[in-house]
Write a protein that holds these residues in place. Structure first.
Motif, mmCIF file in Angstrom:
data_model
loop_
_atom_site.group_PDB
_atom_site.id
_atom_site.type_symbol
_atom_site.label_atom_id
_atom_site.label_comp_id
_atom_site.label_asym_id
_atom_site.label_seq_id
_atom_site.Cartn_x
_atom_site.Cartn_y
_atom_site.Cartn_z
ATOM 1 N N PRO A 222 0.800 -1.233 0.000
ATOM 2 C CA PRO A 222 0.000 0.000 0.000
ATOM 3 C C PRO A 222 0.826 1.273 0.000
ATOM 4 O O PRO A 222 0.492 2.235 -0.702
ATOM 5 C CB PRO A 222 -0.822 -0.131 1.295
ATOM 6 N N GLU A 223 1.912 1.297 0.775
ATOM 7 C CA GLU A 223 2.708 2.526 0.857
ATOM 8 C C GLU A 223 3.338 2.865 -0.483
ATOM 9 O O GLU A 223 3.359 4.034 -0.900
ATOM 10 C CB GLU A 223 3.799 2.376 1.926
ATOM 11 N N ARG A 224 3.850 1.859 -1.162
ATOM 12 C CA ARG A 224 4.491 2.135 -2.452
ATOM 13 C C ARG A 224 3.461 2.434 -3.536
ATOM 14 O O ARG A 224 3.668 3.325 -4.366
ATOM 15 C CB ARG A 224 5.393 0.970 -2.859
ATOM 16 N N LEU A 225 2.349 1.737 -3.546
ATOM 17 C CA LEU A 225 1.322 2.037 -4.546
ATOM 18 C C LEU A 225 0.786 3.453 -4.373
ATOM 19 O O LEU A 225 0.370 4.088 -5.347
ATOM 20 C CB LEU A 225 0.182 1.011 -4.464
ATOM 21 N N ALA A 226 0.833 3.966 -3.161
ATOM 22 C CA ALA A 226 0.371 5.335 -2.908
ATOM 23 C C ALA A 226 1.270 6.375 -3.561
ATOM 24 O O ALA A 226 0.877 7.538 -3.702
ATOM 25 C CB ALA A 226 0.295 5.593 -1.404
ATOM 26 N N LEU A 227 2.463 5.973 -3.982
ATOM 27 C CA LEU A 227 3.379 6.898 -4.656
ATOM 28 C C LEU A 227 3.018 7.110 -6.123
ATOM 29 O O LEU A 227 3.515 8.047 -6.755
ATOM 30 C CB LEU A 227 4.823 6.369 -4.563
ATOM 31 N N LEU A 228 2.180 6.239 -6.676
ATOM 32 C CA LEU A 228 1.813 6.355 -8.082
ATOM 33 C C LEU A 228 1.025 7.640 -8.332
ATOM 34 O O LEU A 228 0.344 8.146 -7.433
ATOM 35 C CB LEU A 228 0.949 5.162 -8.501
ATOM 36 N N PRO A 229 1.068 8.172 -9.550
ATOM 37 C CA PRO A 229 0.199 9.307 -9.884
ATOM 38 C C PRO A 229 -1.270 8.882 -9.778
ATOM 39 O O PRO A 229 -1.604 7.699 -9.922
ATOM 40 C CB PRO A 229 0.567 9.625 -11.341
ATOM 41 N N ASP A 230 -2.136 9.835 -9.516
ATOM 42 C CA ASP A 230 -3.567 9.528 -9.499
ATOM 43 C C ASP A 230 -3.993 8.927 -10.832
ATOM 44 O O ASP A 230 -3.527 9.340 -11.890
ATOM 45 C CB ASP A 230 -4.386 10.803 -9.242
ATOM 46 N N ARG A 231 -4.855 7.907 -10.746
ATOM 47 C CA ARG A 231 -5.439 7.265 -11.931
ATOM 48 C C ARG A 231 -4.402 6.475 -12.742
ATOM 49 O O ARG A 231 -4.531 6.292 -13.944
ATOM 50 C CB ARG A 231 -6.136 8.288 -12.841
ATOM 51 N N ALA A 232 -3.373 5.982 -12.069
ATOM 52 C CA ALA A 232 -2.381 5.150 -12.748
ATOM 53 C C ALA A 232 -2.991 3.793 -13.095
ATOM 54 O O ALA A 232 -4.072 3.425 -12.616
ATOM 55 C CB ALA A 232 -1.155 4.967 -11.867
ATOM 56 N N LEU A 233 -2.275 3.037 -13.922
ATOM 57 C CA LEU A 233 -2.694 1.703 -14.340
ATOM 58 C C LEU A 233 -1.618 0.703 -13.945
ATOM 59 O O LEU A 233 -0.425 0.983 -14.063
ATOM 60 C CB LEU A 233 -2.918 1.651 -15.857
ATOM 61 N N LEU A 234 -2.043 -0.465 -13.494
ATOM 62 C CA LEU A 234 -1.127 -1.518 -13.064
ATOM 63 C C LEU A 234 -1.263 -2.726 -13.974
ATOM 64 O O LEU A 234 -2.375 -3.188 -14.247
ATOM 65 C CB LEU A 234 -1.436 -1.928 -11.623
ATOM 66 N N VAL A 235 -0.126 -3.258 -14.428
ATOM 67 C CA VAL A 235 -0.087 -4.492 -15.212
ATOM 68 C C VAL A 235 0.872 -5.441 -14.506
ATOM 69 O O VAL A 235 2.072 -5.162 -14.415
ATOM 70 C CB VAL A 235 0.383 -4.236 -16.660
ATOM 71 N N ASN A 236 0.357 -6.558 -13.995
ATOM 72 C CA ASN A 236 1.204 -7.503 -13.262
ATOM 73 C C ASN A 236 1.319 -8.809 -14.027
ATOM 74 O O ASN A 236 0.356 -9.567 -14.144
ATOM 75 C CB ASN A 236 0.644 -7.760 -11.865
ATOM 76 N N VAL A 237 2.529 -9.072 -14.547
ATOM 77 C CA VAL A 237 2.811 -10.333 -15.235
ATOM 78 C C VAL A 237 3.868 -11.129 -14.478
ATOM 79 O O VAL A 237 4.488 -12.029 -15.035
ATOM 80 C CB VAL A 237 3.285 -10.082 -16.688
ATOM 81 N N ALA A 238 4.062 -10.800 -13.202
ATOM 82 C CA ALA A 238 5.110 -11.428 -12.398
ATOM 83 C C ALA A 238 4.528 -12.498 -11.490
ATOM 84 O O ALA A 238 4.274 -13.622 -11.918
ATOM 85 C CB ALA A 238 5.851 -10.354 -11.597
ATOM 86 N N ARG A 239 4.282 -12.142 -10.231
ATOM 87 C CA ARG A 239 3.655 -13.026 -9.266
ATOM 88 C C ARG A 239 2.768 -12.176 -8.362
ATOM 89 O O ARG A 239 3.078 -11.023 -8.071
ATOM 90 C CB ARG A 239 4.685 -13.776 -8.416
ATOM 91 N N GLY A 240 1.669 -12.780 -7.874
ATOM 92 C CA GLY A 240 0.731 -12.027 -7.069
ATOM 93 C C GLY A 240 1.314 -11.523 -5.769
ATOM 94 O O GLY A 240 0.985 -10.443 -5.296
#
Length: 330
Positions: A222-240
């Motif tokens: 949560p702390e690191r995701l909060a650093l993203l710009p507002d309305r960013a998009l996430l694509v995860n092709v790694a591991r959950g």
């Protein structure tokens, strides 16, 4: 080839006759076995005589420390995948057993999925598809959801192995500004290096493409995701486990994330009532980003080539746990 056949245990979740057909080329040099049941008891029973194990790419029959201890004759493990997180590489290393993966085999496939998913998120393709299937015609609503052109997006890639590098090349070819973070900076990278927190702050599209290890588990909470710009998009092709599901949900609910494309989850498959399944801003995929006909053929070829090398007394390729790549029979 050695006169004594190698006892090969195949954990592949494939039809037994298909697997026997693939290994027929080794003739009498290989004695192929399968677990009597696809559970822990069956795995441990089959490991008692196994010298060479071809792993289960689904992770259902994972090789933990107890499994390694149950395999006193084990000399080599080959995973038919890039990821090896279902195998205790340290336990194998302590036993002197090399562990190989199929490095780079599906890099193009996964990178293309990441780009395709980013397109789908930018243009709200899955949301629009659902609405039209439900007999709607939501032109204004779709535009109001914030459609965008991908070339205008700043792309940040976390992890810069074969997949991350190929994704950077493809996004760059579309005109995106591409940055990356990895634990070892790449002098040859066709992208801008940024420290992780700085990368997050400058990523309209964040692509996660690094292996799951003790160091990367929960890396993007949560702390690191909060650093993203507002309305960013996430694509995860790694591991959950690298981006926990709960953190993704919280970021979606707060508006920090406008959308997410997930090929991987904390638990696979996620529970039937998992809230991600009902979130209209999430593109869901059953861990198949690397699943193309081309990549599967490449993986099979790499697995068989490594088995042949071991059977012929040559070093294995792509050993990932630091052990001498020349397996030693016990």
């Amino acid at each position: 080839m050695t006169a004594k056949p190698w006892r090969v245990l195949a954990l592949l979740p494939l039809d037994e006759e298909l697997v026997r057909g693939l290994f027929a080329q080794f003739g009498d040099a290989v004695e192929l076995a399968f677990p009597p049941t696809r559970d822990r008891a069956g795995l441990h029973a089959a490991l008692a005589d196994a010298e060479l194990v071809v792993g289960d790419f689904t992770g259902q029959l994972g090789l933990d420390a107890d499994a390694v201890a149950a395999a006193p004759k084990l000399a080599f493990v080959q995973m038919p995948s890039v990821g090896t997180d279902s195998v205790d590489g340290a336990a194998l290393a302590a036993a002197g057993v090399p562990l190989s993966n199929t490095a780079g085999a599906n890099a193009r496939a996964v990178a293309e999925w990441a780009v395709g998913a980013a397109f789908a998120l930018c243009r709200q393709l899955t949301w629009g598809d659902r609405a039209v299937r439900e007999r709607g015609w939501p032109q204004a609503e779709l535009l109001a959801r914030g459609t965008r052109e991908i070339h205008s997006q700043r792309v940040g890639i976390v992890g810069f192995g074969a997949i991350g590098a190929e994704a950077a090349r493809l996004f760059g070819a579309l005109g995106c500004e591409v940055s990356y973070w990895t634990r070892r900076r790449r002098a040859e990278a066709a992208a801008t290096y940024r420290e992780l927190d700085d990368l997050l702050a400058h990523s309209d599209i964040l692509v996660v493409a690094l292996p799951l290890t003790d160091e990367t588990r929960g890396l993007l909470g949560p702390e690191r995701l909060a650093l993203l710009p507002d309305r960013a998009l996430l694509v995860n092709v790694a591991r959950g486990g690298i981006v926990p599901d709960d953190a993704v949900l919280a970021a979606l609910e707060s508006g920090r994330l406008a959308g997410a494309a997930l090929d991987v989850f904390d638990q696979e498959p996620p529970p039937a009532d998992h809230p991600l399944r009902g979130n209209e801003n999430v593109l869901l995929s059953p861990h198949v980003a690397g699943g193309t006909g081309q990549s599967q053929l490449t993986i099979v070829s790499m697995v068989l080539d490594n088995v042949r090398a071991v059977v012929e007394g040559r070093p294995a390729a792509d050993v990932v746990n630091g052990v001498d790549p020349l397996p030693k029979r016990r």
